[in-house]
Design an enzyme around this catalytic site. Structure first.
Site, short mmCIF file in Angstrom:
data_model
loop_
_atom_site.label_atom_id
_atom_site.label_comp_id
_atom_site.label_asym_id
_atom_site.label_seq_id
_atom_site.Cartn_x
_atom_site.Cartn_y
_atom_site.Cartn_z
NE ARG A 262 75.93 54.31 5.62
CZ ARG A 262 75.94 54.47 4.30
NH1 ARG A 262 75.88 55.69 3.80
NH2 ARG A 262 76.00 53.42 3.50
NE ARG A 277 73.05 63.87 4.88
CZ ARG A 277 73.85 63.25 4.01
NH1 ARG A 277 74.63 62.28 4.43
NH2 ARG A 277 73.90 63.63 2.75
CD GLU A 349 74.30 59.12 -2.56
OE1 GLU A 349 74.64 57.97 -2.24
OE2 GLU A 349 74.82 60.14 -2.08
CB SER A 352 76.54 55.59 -4.17
OG SER A 352 77.84 56.02 -4.50
NE ARG A 392 69.27 59.12 1.21
CZ ARG A 392 70.40 59.81 1.04
NH1 ARG A 392 70.79 60.11 -0.19
NH2 ARG A 392 71.11 60.21 2.07
#
Length: 427
Positions: A262, A277, A349, A352, A392
């Site tokens: 991404r 991130r 997070e 999701s 993460r």
């Protein structure tokens, strides 16, 4: 993609849904194009009928020997044909315009989703585990990882650019252990494992809603109709694009490990340190295909499956339901699972889980047939969730399992995947 008929028949509902999301999609602009398109289609169909009737009359006139009248009728048909060609071109242009407008409309959120403009309106559903109280000053994973020689941010920059990470030694082994552990647990829960491509074409990315709206977040292969996938959701969901499934087989439960890419074009300044991130990361993805009647039960069980991984790892987490303004483009309802990170003193997070209802299925044409319940076919409901994001999870293990001497304990459930190893020490 939203149902054009639904928008036409429920414009106020759609306007309210866009307002609740804080989205600027223009319902009236779409309805104007749609009305014009439908009027032209009606005119086109009338002209085609007139042409067909005139062609029949020409044949009758010729058979009756009335050639002069037949020639006049032929001229009339030729004029009608010219009008039809012009209308077909105009109608196609309006079809394209309507389709392009629909492609940028977000999903309508479910009635149970809290209304709000941003993450401040998200609602906590539950918590599990208690954040650890340290009797020493804990280190952040971006400091402890490099100190242990298992995470290397500098070499990630050297090999690529900022927000790329290299894992070495026990860091690489821990990553591999987590991937296998997660896949094994999902297999036990009945998820079929896939090993999909890491590249996907435009059609696939359109089907799950990444294109055209989020092209700036994607890495595109130069000169090709291929993109590096931002999540295995894209390829797993599109496994059944343009297919009609057997309703008796639903729900289908899939999982896959993949690398994800991404650009994070809209995330400047957020989580600039560490592994939270980054541009490239590993993830185990969960995808389901369900009937409309059962999809929300499947969302609950998918979320529980992701939570189960964190419970086995004994990592504190909380689960929240996202508000309308924070719910993703394709989703009708989303639960975020957030793991406790001491470096932030907050939950971040790590998963999701979303029900997209028929939004993606309509774009990708994924249907199912169940002759006992109804005639014909219907669009399936698609669901997706992280089970979990590997990087993460590594960050959470480093921070939550660290010791005063700078070592990191390996969670019990991962030790069999690491040959019984119990600690990560400085190499």
């Amino acid at each position: 993609m939203l149902d054009a008929k639904y928008i036409r028949e429920n414009p106020d509902v759609v306007r309210a849904a866009m307002s609740a999301r804080g989205d600027s999609w223009d319902v009236d602009a779409y309805l104007a194009v749609d009305a014009k398109r439908r009027a032209l289609i009606a005119e086109l169909e009338a002209l085609q009928m007139a042409r067909n009737e005139a062609s029949k009359r020409i044949g009758a006139l010729m058979a009756a020997g009335e050639r002069d009248e037949a020639e006049v009728a032929k001229a009339e048909v030729a004029a009608v044909k010219d009008k039809i060609v012009a209308l077909e071109d105009t109608t196609k242009a309006l079809d394209d315009e309507a389709r392009e407008l629909l492609a940028t409309a977000p999903n309508i959120t479910h009635a149970t989703v809290p209304v709000g403009t941003d993450e401040a309106a998200n609602e906590e559903v539950r918590r599990n585990g208690t954040p650890r109280t340290f009797d020493f000053e804990p280190q952040a994973h971006w400091d402890l990882g490099p100190a242990l020689g298992i995470v290397d941010f500098d070499r990630g920059v050297k090999l690529a650019k900022s927000k790329f990470v290299v894992l070495g030694g026990d860091g690489a082994r821990l990553s591999r252990a987590l991937i296998n552990f997660m896949l094994d647990e999902h297999h036990k829960a009945g998820f079929k494992e896939w090993w999909p491509p890491t590249l996907a074409n435009t059609t696939a990315l359109y089907g799950t809603g990444q294109l055209p709206k989020f092209e700036d977040d994607l890495y595109k292969a130069a000169g090709q109709d291929l993109y590096l996938i931002p999540t295995a959701e894209v390829v797993l969901t599109n496994l059944h694009a343009q297919e009609v499934l057997d309703g008796a087989d639903l729900p289908l439960k899939y999982c896959a490990f993949s690398q994800c890419f991404r650009e994070e074009a809209g995330a400047a300044g957020r989580d600039t340190r560490g592994m939270i991130r980054v541009h490239q990361f590993d993830k185990v993805e969960l995808v389901k295909f369900a009937t409309p009647e059962t999809s929300y039960d499947e969302l609950e069980s998918m979320t529980a499956q992701a939570e189960h991984i964190l419970e086995l790892l004994d990592l504190p987490y909380r689960t929240i339901v996202l508000c309308t303004g924070d719910t993703g483009f394709s989703a009708a309802k989303t639960y975020d699972i957030e793991v406790w990170l001491p470096s932030y003193g907050a939950y971040k997070e790590i998963s999701s889980c979303s029900n997209c209802e028929d939004f993606q299925a309509r774009r990708a044409s994924i249907k199912y047939r169940d002759s006992d319940a109804f005639k014909g076919s219907r669009f399936v409901h698609t669901l997706n969730g992280s089970g979990l994001a590997v990087g993460r999870t590594i960050a959470a293990i480093i921070e939550n399992y660290q010791n005063a001497d700078g070592s990191v304990a390996i969670p019990d459930v991962l030790r069999p995947y690491l040959g019984g190893q119990e600690l990560i020490n400085v190499a």
